[in-house]
Motif scaffolding. Structure first.
Motif, short mmCIF file in Angstrom:
data_model
loop_
_atom_site.label_atom_id
_atom_site.label_comp_id
_atom_site.label_asym_id
_atom_site.label_seq_id
_atom_site.Cartn_x
_atom_site.Cartn_y
_atom_site.Cartn_z
N GLN A 1 0.83 -1.19 0.00
CA GLN A 1 0.00 0.00 0.00
C GLN A 1 0.87 1.25 0.00
N GLY A 2 0.22 2.37 -0.25
CA GLY A 2 0.91 3.65 -0.23
C GLY A 2 -0.01 4.73 0.30
N PRO A 3 0.49 5.93 0.41
CA PRO A 3 -0.35 7.03 0.88
C PRO A 3 -1.41 7.39 -0.15
N PRO A 4 -2.40 8.18 0.25
CA PRO A 4 -3.43 8.60 -0.72
C PRO A 4 -2.82 9.34 -1.90
N ALA A 5 -3.56 9.37 -2.99
CA ALA A 5 -3.04 9.95 -4.23
C ALA A 5 -2.68 11.42 -4.06
N HIS A 6 -3.51 12.19 -3.35
CA HIS A 6 -3.23 13.62 -3.22
C HIS A 6 -2.02 13.87 -2.33
N VAL A 7 -1.71 12.95 -1.43
CA VAL A 7 -0.50 13.06 -0.62
C VAL A 7 0.72 12.56 -1.39
N LEU A 8 0.53 11.46 -2.12
CA LEU A 8 1.64 10.91 -2.89
C LEU A 8 2.12 11.87 -3.96
N LEU B 1 2.50 15.02 -3.77
CA LEU B 1 3.33 16.09 -3.20
C LEU B 1 4.59 15.56 -2.54
N MET B 2 4.83 14.25 -2.56
CA MET B 2 6.00 13.68 -1.90
C MET B 2 7.17 13.60 -2.87
N THR B 3 8.37 13.78 -2.34
CA THR B 3 9.58 13.62 -3.14
C THR B 3 9.95 12.14 -3.22
N ASP B 4 10.96 11.85 -4.03
CA ASP B 4 11.40 10.45 -4.16
C ASP B 4 11.93 9.93 -2.83
N LYS B 5 12.64 10.76 -2.10
CA LYS B 5 13.18 10.32 -0.82
C LYS B 5 12.05 10.04 0.17
#
Length: 387
Positions: free
Chosen positions: A295-302, A304-308
């Motif tokens: 799983q991963g974070p929600p799309a709107h959070v993902l 805004l996230m950087t690769d790190k």
């Protein structure tokens, strides 16, 4: 034109032809062949008893018993004749094997081993099917989730089950459909009652007008109004009673035993999840853990996230609480069950001195090997340059 009567020679020739052809025609019995004593007595008292007596092994005897029992319901003459020939063929083989014929004794022994293998395979298939059926029942068995299935017009107070049993779903669906039918029928009955009242009022007004003019009108509805309304009223009262039962079902409280069972299911859910996380920390990888790691974070959070940050989020979804995973979780502010678990990587306090000495020895050996490698490489480089 008159047709001449056939001659005596023609009649005699026809009789001869009929006698020859009648022998070739199949015999048609008034009753099924299997009901005739001419069939039953030889089959039961000669063929069946002979096969049971001369069968070489119990396995073959059991197989022939099933063979004849399965064909007991045959009625067509051709089918019965064909199966009887097969049974007589087997009986001949059994008698020859019993008399000492080596070939037929080997055939019967091989056939008996084959039947044993078939029976063992059938038994294994039955066991496998039973195990799979048990596994499917265990996989789909209803489990209390600790939630409430609130009472409605269609069901009383129930615990929430996962998966929900089909009989509960079917009960709710059937009651919902029945309520819709009752409401539609109630509307039709109300229309019929209004129409009946209108007819009564019209007849009453017509009778009053006729009385004023000195005439009489034959009454139909107003003579016995209660009898006309009674059938409709009885059906409407029955529908109203069903509506009252639905409202009573809606207001029905939870029994104390059911409330205690639901609360215990909640506590068991917490205990089960605790046991599952303990298995994760011991290194066991389950389907639930793999699903959580994928799983991963929600799309709107993902977005805004950087690769790190994405890499750290993927690492922090693991079950470990030591090493680099623990460092990432502490950096992200995750709450860990044992915050000091990562310190075990440095060893126990009483073994810290021994470990440090071993680390120093390993570092010294690595430095020595690096120096020797550099020296050998330098000498090889100079020799190659000189040459």
């Amino acid at each position: 034109m008159a047709v001449p009567f056939p001659s005596s020679q023609s009649i005699a020739h026809r009789a001869r032809l009929a006698a020859l052809v009648s022998e070739l025609r199949p015999t048609h019995f008034r009753a099924p062949l299997t009901r005739l004593l001419a069939h039953r007595i030889p089959t039961l008292w000669t063929l069946y008893r002979g096969i049971m007596r001369d069968a070489p092994t119990e396995m073959i005897r059991s197989r022939m018993r099933v063979f004849l029992r399965d064909r007991k319901s045959m009625r067509a003459q051709g089918d019965v004749t064909r199966e009887l020939r097969t049974a007589h063929k087997w009986w001949d083989i059994f008698r020859k094997a019993r008399e000492g014929d080596e070939h037929f004794k080997a055939v019967c022994a091989r056939y008996s081993r084959m039947l044993e293998g078939v029976r063992a395979q059938a038994r294994a298939d039955d066991v496998f099917e039973e195990e799979m059926a048990w596994y499917e029942r265990m996989r789909t068995r209803p489990i209390m989730t600790g939630a409430y299935l609130r009472p409605t017009l269609f069901n009383g107070p129930l615990p929430r089950l996962s998966p929900q049993p089909l009989h509960i779903t079917g009960m709710i669906t059937a009651r919902r459909a029945a309520r819709e039918r009752r409401m539609a029928k109630h509307d039709i009955l109300q229309d019929q009652m209004r129409l009946l009242n209108s007819e009564m009022q019209f007849e009453r007004d017509l009778a009053n007008a006729a009385t004023q003019e000195g005439q009489t009108v034959e009454r139909v509805f107003t003579d016995d109004a209660v009898a006309w309304r009674a059938p409709i009223k009885d059906v409407m009262d029955g529908i109203s009673d069903s509506f009252d039962r639905e409202r009573a079902r809606l207001q029905q409280p939870y029994p104390p035993e059911m409330l205690e069972a639901i609360k215990e299911a909640r506590r068991e859910k917490v205990r089960n999840q605790t046991r599952e996380r303990m298995r994760w920390r011991r290194g066991e990888v389950t389907n639930r853990l793999l699903k959580r790691m994928r799983q991963g974070p929600p799309a709107h959070v993902l977005a805004l996230m950087t690769d790190k940050q994405r890499r750290m989020d993927r690492i922090a979804r693991g079950a470990g609480e030591a090493g680099y995973v623990a460092q990432v979780k502490r950096r992200l502010g995750h709450k860990m069950r044992d915050p000091d678990a990562w310190k075990t990587e440095f060893g126990q306090p009483e073994n810290r001195g021994v470990l440090e000495r071993m680390e120093a020895d390993i570092d010294a050996e690595n430095q020595r090997r690096r120096a020797r490698s550099a020296t050998e490489f330098g000498s090889q480089g100079r020799s190659s340059y000189t040459s």
